[in-house]
Structure formats: structure tokens, C-alpha cells
Design a protein around this motif. Structure first.
Motif, mmCIF file in Angstrom:
data_model
loop_
_atom_site.group_PDB
_atom_site.id
_atom_site.type_symbol
_atom_site.label_atom_id
_atom_site.label_comp_id
_atom_site.label_asym_id
_atom_site.label_seq_id
_atom_site.Cartn_x
_atom_site.Cartn_y
_atom_site.Cartn_z
ATOM 1 N N GLY A 134 0.835 -1.210 0.000
ATOM 2 C CA GLY A 134 0.000 0.000 0.000
ATOM 3 C C GLY A 134 0.863 1.251 0.000
ATOM 4 O O GLY A 134 0.619 2.205 -0.743
ATOM 5 N N HIS A 135 1.905 1.222 0.813
ATOM 6 C CA HIS A 135 2.795 2.380 0.928
ATOM 7 C C HIS A 135 3.538 2.633 -0.385
ATOM 8 O O HIS A 135 3.581 3.765 -0.884
ATOM 9 N N GLU A 136 4.127 1.600 -0.962
ATOM 10 C CA GLU A 136 4.924 1.774 -2.184
ATOM 11 C C GLU A 136 4.041 2.166 -3.372
ATOM 12 O O GLU A 136 4.407 3.025 -4.164
ATOM 13 N N VAL A 137 2.868 1.538 -3.477
ATOM 14 C CA VAL A 137 1.948 1.888 -4.561
ATOM 15 C C VAL A 137 1.495 3.344 -4.403
ATOM 16 O O VAL A 137 1.372 4.081 -5.383
ATOM 17 N N ALA A 138 1.308 3.766 -3.163
ATOM 18 C CA ALA A 138 0.881 5.152 -2.912
ATOM 19 C C ALA A 138 1.912 6.154 -3.445
ATOM 20 O O ALA A 138 1.552 7.194 -3.990
ATOM 21 N N HIS A 139 3.200 5.841 -3.303
ATOM 22 C CA HIS A 139 4.231 6.726 -3.870
ATOM 23 C C HIS A 139 4.009 6.890 -5.380
ATOM 24 O O HIS A 139 4.131 7.990 -5.921
ATOM 25 N N ALA A 140 3.682 5.773 -6.047
ATOM 26 C CA ALA A 140 3.488 5.831 -7.501
ATOM 27 C C ALA A 140 2.226 6.617 -7.858
ATOM 28 O O ALA A 140 2.227 7.431 -8.784
ATOM 29 N N PRO A 200 15.925 10.719 -1.156
ATOM 30 C CA PRO A 200 15.154 9.657 -1.812
ATOM 31 C C PRO A 200 13.654 9.950 -1.812
ATOM 32 O O PRO A 200 13.002 9.906 -2.824
ATOM 33 N N ASN A 201 13.126 10.260 -0.667
ATOM 34 C CA ASN A 201 11.747 10.702 -0.560
ATOM 35 C C ASN A 201 11.731 11.740 0.539
ATOM 36 O O ASN A 201 12.366 11.536 1.570
ATOM 37 N N SER A 202 11.023 12.829 0.330
ATOM 38 C CA SER A 202 10.970 13.811 1.403
ATOM 39 C C SER A 202 10.084 13.260 2.516
ATOM 40 O O SER A 202 9.281 12.349 2.309
ATOM 41 N N GLN A 205 6.574 13.444 1.516
ATOM 42 C CA GLN A 205 6.138 12.385 0.607
ATOM 43 C C GLN A 205 5.927 11.080 1.368
ATOM 44 O O GLN A 205 4.987 10.342 1.103
ATOM 45 N N GLU A 206 6.825 10.809 2.316
ATOM 46 C CA GLU A 206 6.690 9.589 3.122
ATOM 47 C C GLU A 206 5.367 9.588 3.887
ATOM 48 O O GLU A 206 4.655 8.592 3.942
ATOM 49 N N SER A 207 5.080 10.745 4.480
ATOM 50 C CA SER A 207 3.860 10.854 5.264
ATOM 51 C C SER A 207 2.620 10.696 4.373
ATOM 52 O O SER A 207 1.646 10.027 4.740
ATOM 53 N N THR A 249 15.797 4.923 3.283
ATOM 54 C CA THR A 249 14.829 5.817 2.655
ATOM 55 C C THR A 249 13.533 5.914 3.463
ATOM 56 O O THR A 249 12.680 6.720 3.173
ATOM 57 N N HIS A 250 13.411 5.050 4.456
ATOM 58 C CA HIS A 250 12.165 5.010 5.245
ATOM 59 C C HIS A 250 12.447 4.967 6.735
ATOM 60 O O HIS A 250 12.352 3.903 7.341
ATOM 61 N N PRO A 251 12.819 6.082 7.309
ATOM 62 C CA PRO A 251 13.080 6.058 8.751
ATOM 63 C C PRO A 251 11.859 5.566 9.538
ATOM 64 O O PRO A 251 10.757 6.058 9.331
HETATM 65 ZN ZN LIG Z 1 8.163 5.474 1.186
#
Ligand SMILES: [Zn+2]
Length: 275
Positions: A134-140, A200-202, A205-207, A249-251
Motif C-alpha cells: 500500500g505504501h509503495e503503490v501510494a508513492h506511484a 530519496p523521498n521527502s 512524501q513519506e507521510s 529511505t524510510h526512517p
Molecule cells: Zn516510502
């Protein structure tokens, strides 16, 4: 390029080349849109699979694909309901499991997903796989890669004032553009890239990916509460000798977990409605 002109350019572009992230409604800079990136993405994905050990059968592969198909459906439903279906125009969804001890997973533009087998023990079960998916698809879906490409094109001067589009970038600076793509989508080790200053991701963006991802998994019938356990296990994994690639990339810190908890009540409603 001088600082002043970069600031001016950024301002100019802010009015000309923006789009909104679904759900968060944040404005993002888009000098290149996600759909333009699809051919490059499909080619890179194919090359990645050709040089990786792809699992073709077995219960783990079946699980990753099953979760993928469910998330795909929930994304399609969600975007249709929110009038955002054009965000997945041209997608050719694919879910693959690659044998690797590395703890990692990603989704490239067009719905091209890879899970490394090393992340499965931290996922623990199907619900945990759903959290990552869900998380990775959401980035896309939120075009985060295209946004970072746009930022990179601006800061590296690949595109100048008034220029927009991948075609323009590729015809003027093909190598630099490809290199930027590789660094944004993790196709090369971060240390080897010329653009190490690009995050990598701000955090933002992560949130966003966390929040959108919770909605996607809840709508697919997975309890979003599982996200908390997953990030706690990921945090624990970072205590090992070598921190997982995914963690760079994902703290998985308390801020993220607190942020996720604050989105849970809304996601729980979506989950209840999906049952
Ligand atoms: Zn991420």
C-alpha cells in the motif's frame, strides 16, 4: 545557474507546472508527468527483472501477487470514486518477488512492483505485505518519483525556464536525465549516483504515502492497524549489524509511527466499510 534565477524559475514553474496530490491536496512541481515516464519505467523494470533472481512459484510469490491484485483493485476503486482515474492511465500492473537478502520493496511508475524476499520476515504475514504494498503503490499514485525528477531537472539545469517535458529533457541531456531517473527510482546504489544530494523521498512524501497507503489497504480489506506493528518490526531490524536498505529511505522512527496512529481512525472507518 545563479540562485536568483533558480528562485525565479521555481516561482514561474510553480504557476505553470503543478498538480495536486490526491487525498493530501498538496501542490507539487511537475516538469515531467508520470505518464511520460511509463516507457522508461517499463524498460528499467524489465532490465531489473532480467538481471535479478525472480521467484516464479511458491506460496510467497502467490501471496505477493494476491496482495498486489487486491491493492490494485482498491486503488482503482478509490481513484474512480474521487475522479482521479487519469492518475493510473497506462498502468500495466505487475507484482514480482525477487530473491535477495536485502530488505527492500518498490513500485515504479505504471504499477511495476518488486518485493525482495528479505523484507518478508519483517512483513511477517499477508497483512504486513499489504502495509508495504500500500505504501509503495501510494508513492506511484501520488507521482512522488516524477516530482523528485522535476526537482532534480530544475536543480541540475536539465530543463530551463519555460521548458517542460521528458521529451525535451531527453533530447537535450539524455544521459543526465536517465541518470536522474536511476537515482530517483533506486536503480543504482545511492553512493554511485551523481545526485546524492537528492533526498530519496521527502518526509512529506513519506507521510503522504503512509496516509494514502492506509486507505488503500483498508479498502482492500486489510486491517490498517497492522501498519504500526510493521514499522515497529522495521525499527527493530535497524538494530542489526547492517541497517536495511529500506530504512535508509524510510526512517521507522517514533514520528512516523505517531503520524500513522493519527491516521488510523479514518482508515479504520474505510476498513469497516470494506467488510
Ligand atoms: Zn516510502
Amino acid at each position: 545557474m545563479k540562485k536568483v534565477s533558480i528562485a525565479f524559475l521555481a516561482l514561474f514553474l510553480a504557476f505553470t507546472a503543478c498538480q495536486r496530490v490526491p487525498l493530501s491536496n498538496r501542490n507539487q512541481l511537475m516538469l515531467v508527468n508520470s505518464s511520460e515516464l511509463l516507457p522508461m519505467s517499463f524498460k528499467s523494470y524489465r532490465e531489473f527483472l532480467d538481471t535479478s533472481k525472480v521467484d516464479r512459484s511458491g506460496s510467497d510469490v502467490e501471496m505477493v501477487r494476491r496482495v498486489g491484485r487486491k491493492i490494485q483493485k482498491s486503488v482503482e476503486d478509490y481513484l474512480r470514486e474521487t475522479n482521479n482515474s487519469d492518475l493510473i492511465k497506462g498502468f500495466q500492473w505487475e507484482f514480482n518477488l525477487v530473491e535477495s537478502k536485502d530488505i527492500n520493496a518498490f513500485c515504479m511508475p505504471g504499477g511495476k512492483v518488486v518485493f525482495y524476499s528479505g523484507i518478508l520476515p519483517i512483513c511477517k504475514d499477508e497483512a504486513g505485505v499489504a502495509v508495504v504494498m500500500g505504501h509503495e503503490v501510494a508513492h506511484a499514485i501520488a507521482s512522488h518519483g516524477a516530482e523528485r525528477m522535476s526537482q532534480g531537472m530544475l536543480s541540475q539545469g536539465i530543463l530551463t525556464a519555460g521548458q517542460v517535458g521528458l521529451g525535451v529533457a531527453m533530447s537535450s541531456k539524455p544521459q543526465q536525465t536517465q541518470q536522474l531517473y536511476n537515482s530517483v527510482y533506486g536503480m543504482v546504489a545511492p553512493a554511485a549516483t551523481q545526485v546524492g544530494y537528492l533526498l530519496p523521498n521527502s518526509r512529506r512524501q513519506e507521510s503522504e504515502a503512509d496516509e494514502l497507503g492506509l486507505t488503500f489497504i483498508a479498502k482492500a480489506g486489510y486491517d490498517p492497524q497492522n501498519a504500526v506493528g510493521f514499522w515497529q518490526r522495521m525499527a527493530a531490524a535497524s538494530n542489526g549489524q547492517k541497517p536495511p536498505q529500506f530504512l535508509s529511505t524510510h526512517p521507522a522512527d517514533n514520528t512516523r509511527i505517531r503520524d500513522i496512529k493519527s491516521h488510523l481512525p479514518k482508515a479504520q472507518k474505510v476498513f469497516q466499510a470494506s467488510r
